[in-house]
Design a protein around this motif. Structure first.
Motif: not given
Length: 406
Positions: A105, A143, A149, A160
């Motif tokens: 990210a 991420d 994103s 994530r």
């Protein structure tokens, strides 16, 4: 560790590396994979100098958040590799280099959970020799959501960071399948377990291509270590201009000239930045001192010919390098794409366009509304899967006119 120096780059057809470059129409292409998705300003300046001194000055940002130096000669490879080794941008061997495919990210800060996980993933890939058997296009991403994103990007294994947990997702034929969540402290062990279970399948393919029973084996190996998923939303990817304490700046068709990268690096330093962060959208993100510094950087970047606005028509056009850079192409794809960009607004064309120099479609990352494929100096036209004839490269206005009917 000093990297093993590769021999002359003669093979075509895979994603190139710095230790295993690929031949193209303008010489060898060497791909540089930044550590945890970012380059220090010193590294960026050095790469600009290397591209100018040893290459032809062309630098491409890739859809995997890497960059490529073009126009290299066989006799200069050892010099390039030695410099990349000094900069900490090369791997111990070409096998490790080929599998170090991690997208991060771009707005995540230094020292954040995202960056720590990405660094630990790199160490895991470099430290486990069995993992060099992974397919060279096998990819991972880390991420954290937000305005830039990676949620809509495709990778074999997705992590994530959300609410202090790490959601774990595996690629499937229908996109990312989110299995569950774990503490950050166990995320690497879970990923390595998934990779080893994947390698137990036969034949080795991308994760989404495995038979359902093999996918279920991976799920079964991970699920005992995962808890319920915390809620999270998907957000759009690329963001340009001022965004969350940083600026987003895109390169037209992913192409940066060495002098442009060098100047951009100096401008970033003036704005208080310490690094350039790469993304899969051929966009660089620069954390700035304050909004005034960011606005000044954006104005200067635009003067360099870079893209700072989300509605720029060039963002709706993808184009491979084309002739003369690629020997497979008979058309100047990027020159033609620039002319198309100046036409789309005037012609009222609101869709996406892909311009390919040949049938391979190397730069094509997603379906497009209008596809132009070059052959013998002409383009064949396809819209919505339906062939619409051919057009001369010199008359691109006809391409838009042809596709505006029916």
């Amino acid at each position: 560790m000093t990297a093993a120096i590769a021999t002359k780059g003669q093979v075509k057809g895979w994603c190139p590396g710095a230790l295993r470059p690929m031949q193209s129409g303008d010489g060898l292409i060497a791909r540089v994979r930044p550590r945890v998705g970012m380059l220090s300003l010193d590294q960026a300046r050095a790469l600009a100098g290397l591209a100018e001194r040893l290459g032809n000055g062309h630098i491409d940002l890739t859809r995997r958040a890497n960059l490529q130096i073009r126009g290299l000669l066989d006799e200069d490879l050892a010099k390039l590799q030695a410099e990349l080794d000094r900069l900490g941008l090369i791997d111990a061997d070409a096998e490790v280099e080929a599998i170090r495919n991690i997208m991060v990210a771009p707005l995540s800060a230094m020292g954040s959970t995202v960056r720590r996980i990405a660094a630990d993933l790199e160490r895991a890939l470099m430290g486990d020799r069995r993992l060099v058997k992974l397919p060279t296009k096998f990819g991972l991403l880390v991420d954290e959501g937000g305005p830039a994103s990676l949620a809509n990007e495709r990778a074999d294994i997705c992590l994530r960071v959300v609410e202090g947990q790490v959601a774990v997702g595996l690629d499937s034929r229908d996109g990312t399948y989110w299995l569950g969540a774990c503490p950050p402290s166990t995320a690497i062990e879970i990923v390595v377990r998934a990779l080893h279970t994947f390698l137990d399948s036969d034949p080795h393919r991308r994760l989404r291509d495995l038979p359902i029973e093999d996918q279920h084996k991976i799920h079964s190996a991970l699920l005992p270590s995962l808890s319920a998923l915390p809620p999270f939303e998907k957000t759009d990817g690329r963001a340009l201009g001022m965004v969350q304490g940083a600026v987003g700046i895109a390169a037209p068709f992913g192409r940066l000239e060495a002098a442009c990268l060098g100047r951009l690096t100096d401008l970033a330093a003036d704005a208080g930045a310490t690094e350039l962060r790469l993304s899969p959208w051929r966009t660089l993100y620069v954390a700035v001192r304050d909004e005034a510094a960011g606005r000044s950087l954006l104005e200067s970047a635009q003067a360099l010919g870079l893209i700072i606005q989300a509605d720029d028509p060039m963002l709706r056009i993808e184009a491979c390098p084309g002739a003369p850079d690629c020997e497979s192409s008979s058309v100047d794809t990027r020159g033609d794409a620039r002319r198309l960009a100046s036409l789309v607004a005037a012609r009222g064309f609101a869709g996406s366009i892909h311009v390919s120099g040949c049938a391979k479609g190397c730069a094509k990352s997603a379906p497009s509304d209008l596809l132009l494929v070059g052959s013998a100096g002409r383009y064949s036209l396809t819209r919505g899967g339906e062939t619409r004839g051919t057009v001369e490269a010199r008359d691109l206005a006809a391409a838009l006119a042809e596709t505006s009917h029916g």
